[in-house]
Motif scaffolding. Structure first.
Motif, PDB file in Angstrom:
ATOM      1  N   GLY A 159      55.102  86.288  54.094  1.00 37.10           N
ATOM      2  CA  GLY A 159      55.559  86.227  53.010  1.00 37.10           C
ATOM      3  C   GLY A 159      55.686  86.336  52.189  1.00 37.10           C
ATOM      4  O   GLY A 159      56.744  85.578  51.715  1.00 37.10           O
ATOM      5  N   ILE A 160      55.001  86.929  50.876  1.00 40.70           N
ATOM      6  CA  ILE A 160      55.644  86.325  49.462  1.00 40.70           C
ATOM      7  C   ILE A 160      57.008  87.011  49.029  1.00 40.70           C
ATOM      8  O   ILE A 160      57.121  88.199  49.049  1.00 40.70           O
ATOM      9  N   PRO A 161      57.507  85.894  49.268  1.00 36.62           N
ATOM     10  CA  PRO A 161      59.530  86.484  48.769  1.00 36.62           C
ATOM     11  C   PRO A 161      58.603  87.448  47.538  1.00 36.62           C
ATOM     12  O   PRO A 161      58.585  87.009  46.408  1.00 36.62           O
ATOM     13  N   ALA A 162      60.637  87.913  47.152  1.00 38.19           N
ATOM     14  CA  ALA A 162      60.530  88.778  45.433  1.00 38.19           C
ATOM     15  C   ALA A 162      61.111  87.695  44.642  1.00 38.19           C
ATOM     16  O   ALA A 162      61.087  86.720  45.069  1.00 38.19           O
ATOM     17  N   ASP A 210      62.566  75.576  45.818  1.00 39.99           N
ATOM     18  CA  ASP A 210      63.102  75.758  46.440  1.00 39.99           C
ATOM     19  C   ASP A 210      63.944  74.351  46.697  1.00 39.99           C
ATOM     20  O   ASP A 210      63.368  73.144  46.862  1.00 39.99           O
ATOM     21  N   GLY A 211      64.931  74.480  46.139  1.00 36.65           N
ATOM     22  CA  GLY A 211      65.764  72.879  46.581  1.00 36.65           C
ATOM     23  C   GLY A 211      65.082  71.978  44.875  1.00 36.65           C
ATOM     24  O   GLY A 211      64.902  72.823  43.887  1.00 36.65           O
ATOM     25  N   ASP A 212      63.896  71.231  45.186  1.00 32.89           N
ATOM     26  CA  ASP A 212      63.374  70.594  44.211  1.00 32.89           C
ATOM     27  C   ASP A 212      61.865  70.682  43.983  1.00 32.89           C
ATOM     28  O   ASP A 212      61.643  70.326  43.667  1.00 32.89           O
ATOM     29  N   ALA A 224      49.505  76.494  44.707  1.00 30.71           N
ATOM     30  CA  ALA A 224      50.279  74.495  44.342  1.00 30.71           C
ATOM     31  C   ALA A 224      51.474  74.431  44.231  1.00 30.71           C
ATOM     32  O   ALA A 224      52.366  75.533  44.589  1.00 30.71           O
ATOM     33  N   TYR A 225      51.740  73.505  44.353  1.00 34.12           N
ATOM     34  CA  TYR A 225      53.071  72.788  44.455  1.00 34.12           C
ATOM     35  C   TYR A 225      53.607  71.645  43.355  1.00 34.12           C
ATOM     36  O   TYR A 225      52.532  71.496  42.627  1.00 34.12           O
ATOM     37  N   GLY A 226      55.041  71.513  42.950  1.00 29.69           N
ATOM     38  CA  GLY A 226      55.307  70.099  41.993  1.00 29.69           C
ATOM     39  C   GLY A 226      56.650  70.318  42.668  1.00 29.69           C
ATOM     40  O   GLY A 226      57.505  70.553  43.535  1.00 29.69           O
ATOM     41  N   GLU A 227      57.414  69.044  42.231  1.00 31.21           N
ATOM     42  CA  GLU A 227      58.748  68.175  42.436  1.00 31.21           C
ATOM     43  C   GLU A 227      59.202  68.233  41.385  1.00 31.21           C
ATOM     44  O   GLU A 227      58.650  66.970  40.025  1.00 31.21           O
TER      45      GLU A 227
END
Length: 243
Positions: A159-162, A210-212, A224-227
């Motif tokens: 689920g989608i975290p707060a 979350d981390g990088d 979408a995502y990134g780093e």
């Protein structure tokens, strides 16, 4: 079921410094170079596999190893690369889940008769977990002799975290790409707002770091995502720096 209880206690209490050796097993490495071995050993230190093959126990004899007798057992990768199983990995370096030295210590131990191949071994975990002798993730036992290991890590809740308060985070601010086309603002309340080619609010929504890794939920519907790589943020072909 009782299976190497003393070894389990030693592994759980190990701080990662002592090597651990699973010995005298059939090992299906899924590595094209190494293949499958019988009467073989798997040696690891912490989360890193450092040796595999018959006779490893001899080389490890002076290192205060924790020994796990796997007579009658088969060891397979715990992570299943279904593309590799279908024969569709063109190069050894493309394999996702194998057990050569240098890889992560993720493996499954099941009786030989329940592990004719990797799919049947994994099916045992899914349908008859009480028959699994060991499931090891990053060098730490998760399942042992058919039961959960006390203190095991648990999976993140789905689920989608707060949103979290990111006040003080060095990654909050306006990230600008090299061509000055994309301006992506990350705010302390876990929201982002993009200006693209001078068009404000072109994309906006929520983000999580979350981390990088950074995940974006573009409202209302797609992800979408990134780093983060050093002082750069890579996202969807854009390379950005804080403005």
């Amino acid at each position: 079921m009782s299976w190497n209880p003393e070894a389990l206690d030693e592994i759980v209490s190990n701080d990662g410094g002592r090597p651990v050796l699973f010995t005298n097993a059939r090992i299906v490495t899924m590595d094209p170079l190494i293949g499958t071995m019988t009467g073989a050993d798997l040696l690891f230190v912490g989360s890193l596999l450092v040796g595999v093959g018959p006779g490893t126990i001899t080389a490890a004899g002076d290192d205060n190893v924790i020994v796990v007798d796997c007579t009658g057992m088969t060891i397979v990768p715990a992570v299943v690369d279904t593309v590799a199983l279908a024969g569709e990995r063109g190069h050894r370096s493309e394999y996702v889940a194998t057990l050569p030295p240098g890889n992560t210590t993720d493996f499954l131990v099941v009786p030989d008769e329940l592990a004719a191949d990797v799919p049947s071994a994994v099916a045992t975990l899914m349908t008859r977990p009480e028959q699994v002798r060991a499931l090891v993730a990053a060098g730490r036992p998760v399942l042992w002799a058919g039961t959960d290991v006390p203190g095991r890590a648990t999976a993140p809740e789905s689920g989608i975290p707060a949103a979290t308060n990111l006040t003080g985070s060095p990654r909050v601010g306006v990230w600008i790409d090299r061509n000055d086309f994309l301006h992506q603002e990350l705010t302390t309340d876990g929201r982002y707002n993009e200006t693209r080619g001078g068009r404000p609010h072109a994309c906006q929504g929520r983000y999580w770091i979350d981390g990088d890794r950074i995940d974006y939920l573009h409202e209302p519907c797609f992800w979408a995502y990134g780093e983060f790589q050093g002082n750069e943020l890579h996202h969807a072909g854009h390379v950005m720096k804080l403005g």
